[in-house]
Design a protein around this motif. Structure first.
Motif, mmCIF file in Angstrom:
data_model
loop_
_atom_site.group_PDB
_atom_site.id
_atom_site.type_symbol
_atom_site.label_atom_id
_atom_site.label_comp_id
_atom_site.label_asym_id
_atom_site.label_seq_id
_atom_site.Cartn_x
_atom_site.Cartn_y
_atom_site.Cartn_z
ATOM 1 N N SER A 102 10.775 0.417 -0.077
ATOM 2 C CA SER A 102 9.825 1.471 0.248
ATOM 3 C C SER A 102 8.596 1.372 -0.666
ATOM 4 N N ALA A 103 8.839 1.091 -1.934
ATOM 5 C CA ALA A 103 7.728 0.902 -2.871
ATOM 6 C C ALA A 103 6.893 -0.314 -2.472
ATOM 7 N N GLU A 104 7.572 -1.376 -2.001
ATOM 8 C CA GLU A 104 6.848 -2.569 -1.557
ATOM 9 C C GLU A 104 6.024 -2.278 -0.305
ATOM 10 N N TRP A 105 6.542 -1.423 0.568
ATOM 11 C CA TRP A 105 5.776 -1.021 1.751
ATOM 12 C C TRP A 105 4.503 -0.294 1.322
ATOM 13 N N ALA A 106 4.630 0.643 0.362
ATOM 14 C CA ALA A 106 3.457 1.367 -0.132
ATOM 15 C C ALA A 106 2.475 0.410 -0.806
ATOM 16 N N LEU A 107 2.994 -0.542 -1.551
ATOM 17 C CA LEU A 107 2.154 -1.555 -2.190
ATOM 18 C C LEU A 107 1.397 -2.356 -1.127
ATOM 19 N N THR A 108 2.092 -2.727 -0.062
ATOM 20 C CA THR A 108 1.480 -3.472 1.033
ATOM 21 C C THR A 108 0.324 -2.681 1.631
ATOM 22 N N ASN A 109 0.543 -1.400 1.863
ATOM 23 C CA ASN A 109 -0.505 -0.553 2.432
ATOM 24 C C ASN A 109 -1.702 -0.421 1.497
ATOM 25 N N ALA A 110 -1.447 -0.247 0.203
ATOM 26 C CA ALA A 110 -2.540 -0.091 -0.760
ATOM 27 C C ALA A 110 -3.341 -1.385 -0.902
ATOM 28 N N LEU A 111 -2.630 -2.512 -1.003
ATOM 29 C CA LEU A 111 -3.325 -3.791 -1.152
ATOM 30 C C LEU A 111 -4.104 -4.164 0.097
ATOM 31 N N ARG A 112 -3.588 -3.759 1.239
ATOM 32 C CA ARG A 112 -4.267 -4.057 2.511
ATOM 33 C C ARG A 112 -5.698 -3.528 2.488
ATOM 34 N N THR A 113 -5.856 -2.289 2.078
ATOM 35 C CA THR A 113 -7.193 -1.702 2.072
ATOM 36 C C THR A 113 -8.052 -2.307 0.965
ATOM 37 N N GLN A 114 -7.437 -2.651 -0.132
ATOM 38 C CA GLN A 114 -8.189 -3.189 -1.261
ATOM 39 C C GLN A 114 -8.655 -4.621 -1.025
ATOM 40 N N LEU A 115 -7.844 -5.421 -0.337
ATOM 41 C CA LEU A 115 -8.180 -6.831 -0.161
ATOM 42 C C LEU A 115 -8.954 -7.138 1.120
ATOM 43 N N ALA A 116 -9.065 -6.184 2.012
ATOM 44 C CA ALA A 116 -9.748 -6.420 3.285
ATOM 45 C C ALA A 116 -11.184 -6.900 3.075
#
Length: 188
Positions: A102-116
């Motif tokens: 679940s933490a990795e899912w949240a990390l994925t979501n946060a990084l998605r917006t940051q790296l776009a």
């Protein structure tokens, strides 16, 4: 063709740094490291719980931090984090794994917006049971890893942010809108 798998301990900063130096032409990073300690959160060994978080959260984060500049420098590409249906729903005997995913899912979501803005797409692949060493004890139906790999590649080629590999993942994902009552119907 053109793919070189790199096996390493993603919880070891020196190993991550060495992999980054060795693989300067990367445009696809697949974070598929896993640990399945079976630790429950109330009674499990704290070291086993910590291993789950170190592998699935901090290890994945260290890989993305190391390789995102490489991918961006190569003109962009994709980071694919292999998640789990257990990132959305928890089983009592796998609480540490579920919490870490679940933490990795949240990390994925946060990084998605940051790296776009750097032309690095961050996608998450959710899968139920896949036929691996980690699920050898599971008697439920399991997906062939080759089929999951094809689903992942198709999702990457379609520029998907969220890739659902099986019916179980689609069912649980749909249940998120129903809240706790939908996900845990046996709770009083």
């Amino acid at each position: 063709p053109g793919v070189t798998p790199v096996r390493l301990d993603i919880t070891d900063p020196a190993a991550v740094a060495a992999a980054t130096e060795r693989a300067r032409d990367v445009n696809l990073l697949v974070n598929n490291a896993g640990s399945g300690t079976g630790a429950d959160l109330l009674h499990g060994d704290p070291e086993r719980i910590r291993l789950e978080m170190d592998t699935h959260y901090f290890g994945t984060l260290s890989m993305v931090r190391a390789f995102a500049p490489v991918i961006a420098g190569n003109g962009g590409g994709t980071v694919l984090n292999i998640l789990s249906v257990l990132s959305w729903i928890a089983l009592p005997n796998a609480g540490a794994y579920s919490a870490a995913k679940s933490a990795e899912w949240a990390l994925t979501n946060a990084l998605r917006t940051q790296l776009a803005e750097r032309n690095v797409r961050v996608a998450g692949l959710h899968v139920g049971y896949m036929d691996t060493d980690m699920t050898a004890h599971v008697t439920a139906p399991k997906l062939d890893p080759a089929d999951v790999a094809r689903i992942a590649v198709d999702g990457i080629e379609a520029d998907s942010y969220e890739i659902l590999a099986d019916d179980l993942s689609r069912q649980v994902r749909a249940g998120l809108a129903g809240g706790v009552a939908a996900l845990y119907p046996d709770l009083p």
